[in-house]
Scaffold this active site. Structure first.
Site, PDB file in Angstrom:
ATOM      1  CD  GLU A   1      51.583  15.516   4.472  1.00 30.49           C
ATOM      2  OE1 GLU A   1      51.437  15.590   3.233  1.00 30.49           O
ATOM      3  OE2 GLU A   1      51.324  14.497   5.136  1.00 30.49           O
TER       4      GLU A   1
ATOM      5  CG  ASP B   1      56.752  13.916   6.123  1.00 28.42           C
ATOM      6  OD1 ASP B   1      55.581  13.478   6.003  1.00 28.42           O
ATOM      7  OD2 ASP B   1      57.475  14.201   5.142  1.00 28.42           O
TER       8      ASP B   1
ATOM      9  CG  ASP C   1      53.749  17.623  -0.486  1.00 31.26           C
ATOM     10  OD1 ASP C   1      54.311  16.695  -1.109  1.00 31.26           O
ATOM     11  OD2 ASP C   1      53.576  17.594   0.747  1.00 31.26           O
TER      12      ASP C   1
ATOM     13  CE  LYS D   1      49.758  11.015   5.040  1.00 33.97           C
ATOM     14  NZ  LYS D   1      51.015  11.776   4.848  1.00 33.97           N
TER      15      LYS D   1
HETATM   16 MG    MG Z   1      55.183  13.796   1.968  1.00 30.19          MG
END
Ligand code: MG
Ligand code: ADP
Length: 626
Positions: free
Chosen positions: A186, A25, A208, A87
């Protein structure tokens, strides 16, 4: 939507040979690595026994970069050389992150205009290189704890990552020496972690909320098979935004304008805000201690109710993509069976409350929200590397916006519709527009609108060496292929000659979530307008085609088959069509095309007779039957 199950090559490996595979992850804030051992998922720990690796890299003049917790400390002490949230920048061009740049303390290397690079004590570094450092650290951790080299990894990315962002993530993995078997969305990974594929039927929303990104997906399970119904999200929304709002409140409380310009102090305040927020998950109130630049210490009390008020806008903002994903899936809240909670920020109590209130459904919170994505990635990696039986299936995702090509009149022909499950391959046939046309320009676009100018241009290429033929008789097949990682390739081929050309679409820069949302909103708002525009453009293209054909026929045979009066009637009807074609009335153009067609019928018939006679000359009719 079609259900697809793919069987992967290499599944039938020797059962005694366990291959090393991990799921990673790669988070904006924190990263993790997990693996399946003896049928159980284990999150791999560092030497201090910690599972999280803060996604932060501290570059130093002499010596290797520091990664994770030590780098986290350097955020305050050496901010210019400490890169966090890489990211958010990965796969983006300098121009795309302009507004982001203004919020960041770094010095950017403006020489490298294409890929943004931050100037550090150890030289300029791109987000890809920063991510590669994080991946290298996780790789080392995994190899140390598993005692061998990794055969393959699955890396997770937000569902909304576009082509460029996915490609850049893969590049980072390659730099880190990892063999990426698959990029996995994800939310999809989280669903696997909860074993939703093992359970009964149902429809689940995966919510999420991490440090820097928000994703929501709607998944349907049926007899152990997943179907991804919709995904939505916002790649610039998360716990960091809560921290910022709390930090602003702290600064207001201190009430010293000078301090808000001190970047060292600002960073310290952000960290204090984050600590306070996390403390308020288990406590009703917390004390924030800040050391001011003048050496004095300020203590500020923050209670949970006050914080809830401050961060409410962030949570409310997550509900918009929730609504949109429901709408895209064609569902009501009531159709959802349960919500899977993912990401560190779902620990915030008011997040849980608001999500539960919004859906009025049960929340799944049992699996550690920090680990759930890595756990799912590990399970997927175990399947892909061949450690599992062939009965295990793989989950598939959807594309966020339709993909198509430009056709005559500046219109878009959609080839792969939005929300199609990937991997997907679709082909469509096209033809030439002009007599003797030997090349075709293929313009790949993404978006929901009818006109090219309202969509995003992804790539252009040309198909050449088409044999000269009459307009409309060449058959050109354009195939779109989106692979399981969401990457698009387009090929075009002409069927009689077999000439072929191909392009891997790597858009120079990707769509932001805002752009995607905007494009979707526009497509709804402009639906009617677009239909008109499309009808008009279609009639204009048809008019031009008819005029071109008639002009060339008149030039060749006009005098042969028509008397002066017939010819001038045809020409004036053609002029009328030309005039209408420049206007905006699609119906009038259509009528004029029909009129011209009718008027030219006898001309066409006479030419036809003549050409048949000439072909038939010296032949018997029977030679032509068949
Ligand atoms: Mg995450
Ligand atoms: P990402 O997926 O972006 O890497 P994570 O899922 O690791 O992010 O979530 C990080 C976020 O979760 C941070 O904003 C952090 O402050 C928040 N967080 C972690 N633990 C808690 C907690 N106990 N209470 C509230 N927020 C938390």
């Amino acid at each position: 939507m079609a259900l697809l199950q793919i069987s992967e090559p290499g599944k039938s490996t020797n059962p005694h040979e366990h291959r090393l595979a991990v799921g990673i992850d790669l988070g904006t804030t924190n990263s993790l690595v997990a693996t399946v051992r003896s049928g159980e998922v284990k999150v791999l720990l560092d030497q201090e026994g910690r599972s999280l690796l803060p996604s932060v890299v501290h570059f130093r003049k002499d010596g290797d970069p520091q990664i994770g917790y030590p780098a986290l400390e350097a955020i305050v002490n050496d901010p210019m050389n400490t890169i966090a949230s890489a990211k958010r920048m990965i796969g983006r061009k300098t121009a795309d992150i302009k507004s982001l740049r203004d919020q960041l303390p770094y010095n950017f290397d403006d020489e490298s205009a294409n890929v943004p690079r931050i100037i550090t004590a150890d030289g300029p570094r791109s987000a890809i290189e920063v991510s590669a450092e994080i991946l290298t650290a996780l790789k080392k951790r995994a190899e140390a704890s598993l005692g061998g080299e990794l055969n393959g990894v699955v890396i997770t990315v937000p569902a909304y990552f576009d082509d460029a962002q996915r490609q850049a993530t893969k590049d980072a993995a390659r730099l880190a020496g990892l063999n990426v078997m698959r990029l996995l969305n994800e939310p999809t990974a989280a669903a696997i972690a909860y074993g939703l594929d093992q359970g009964s039927e149902g429809i689940y929303a995966i919510y999420d909320l991490g440090g820097g990104t928000f994703d929501v997906s709607i998944l349907r399970l049926n007899k152990g098979v997943f179907e991804v119904l919709a995904t939505a999200g916002d790649s610039a929304l998360g716990g960091d935004d809560m921290d910022r709002l709390i930090a602003e409140w702290i600064l207001d409380d201190i009430d010293d304008d000078g301090l808000s310009k001190d970047s060292y102090f600002l960073r310290q305040t952000m960290l204090a805000a984050r600590e306070a927020k996390e403390a308020l998950t288990d406590n009703d109130s917390t004390n924030i201690n800040l050391s001011l630049p003048d050496g004095t210490i300020r203590e500020i009390m923050l209670d949970r109710n006050t914080m809830n008020g401050l961060i409410a806008p962030v949570i409310d903002k997550t509900l918009l993509p929730c609504k949109r994903s429901l709408r895209d899936a064609g569902l009501q809240k009531d159709d959802i069976d349960a919500i899977v909670m993912v990401g560190g920020s779902t620990r915030v109590l008011s997040v849980k409350d608001k999500v539960e209130e919004f859906f009025s459904k049960k929340l799944y919170t049992d699996v550690d929200p920090d680990q759930v994505v890595a756990v799912g990635a590990a399970i997927q990696a175990d399947i892909l590397v061949g450690n599992r039986s062939a009965d295990d299936m793989l989950l598939l995702d959807v594309i966020p916006l339709s993909l198509g090509i430009e056709i005559m009149g500046g219109m878009v022909e959609k080839i792969i519709p939005r929300n199609a499950t990937i991997p997907v391959t679709r082909a469509q046939e096209f033809t030439t527009y002009k007599d003797g046309q030997t090349a075709m320009s293929i313009h790949v676009v993404q978006g929901e609108r009818e006109l090219v100018s309202d969509c995003r241009s992804l790539a252009r290429f040309e198909l050449r060496e088409i044999p000269p033929m009459a307009a409309g008789s060449a058959r050109i097949k354009v195939s779109f292929k989106v692979d399981a990682d969401g990457l698009l390739s387009v090929s075009a081929s002409e069927s009689t000659t077999g000439v072929e050309t191909h392009i891997d679409v790597k858009p120079s820069y990707g769509l932001t979530d805002e752009e995607i949302e905007q494009m979707l909103r526009d497509s709804i708002a402009h639906a009617e307008e677009d239909i008109h525009a499309r009808q008009l453009a279609e009639q204009q293209v048809e008019a031009e085609r008819v005029i071109l054909a008639l002009e060339s026929a008149l030039a060749v045979d006009g005098d042969k088959f028509l008397n002066e009066a017939e010819k001038s009637d045809l020409i004036s009807a053609m002029e009328e069509l030309k005039r209408l074609s420049d206007g905006g009335d699609a119906d009038a153009i259509k009528r004029a095309i029909n009129d011209l067609n009718e008027l030219s019928e006898m001309f066409a018939a006479r030419r036809m007779d003549a050409s048949i006679r000439s072909v038939m000359a010296g032949h018997n009719i029977n030679e032509f039957s068949d």
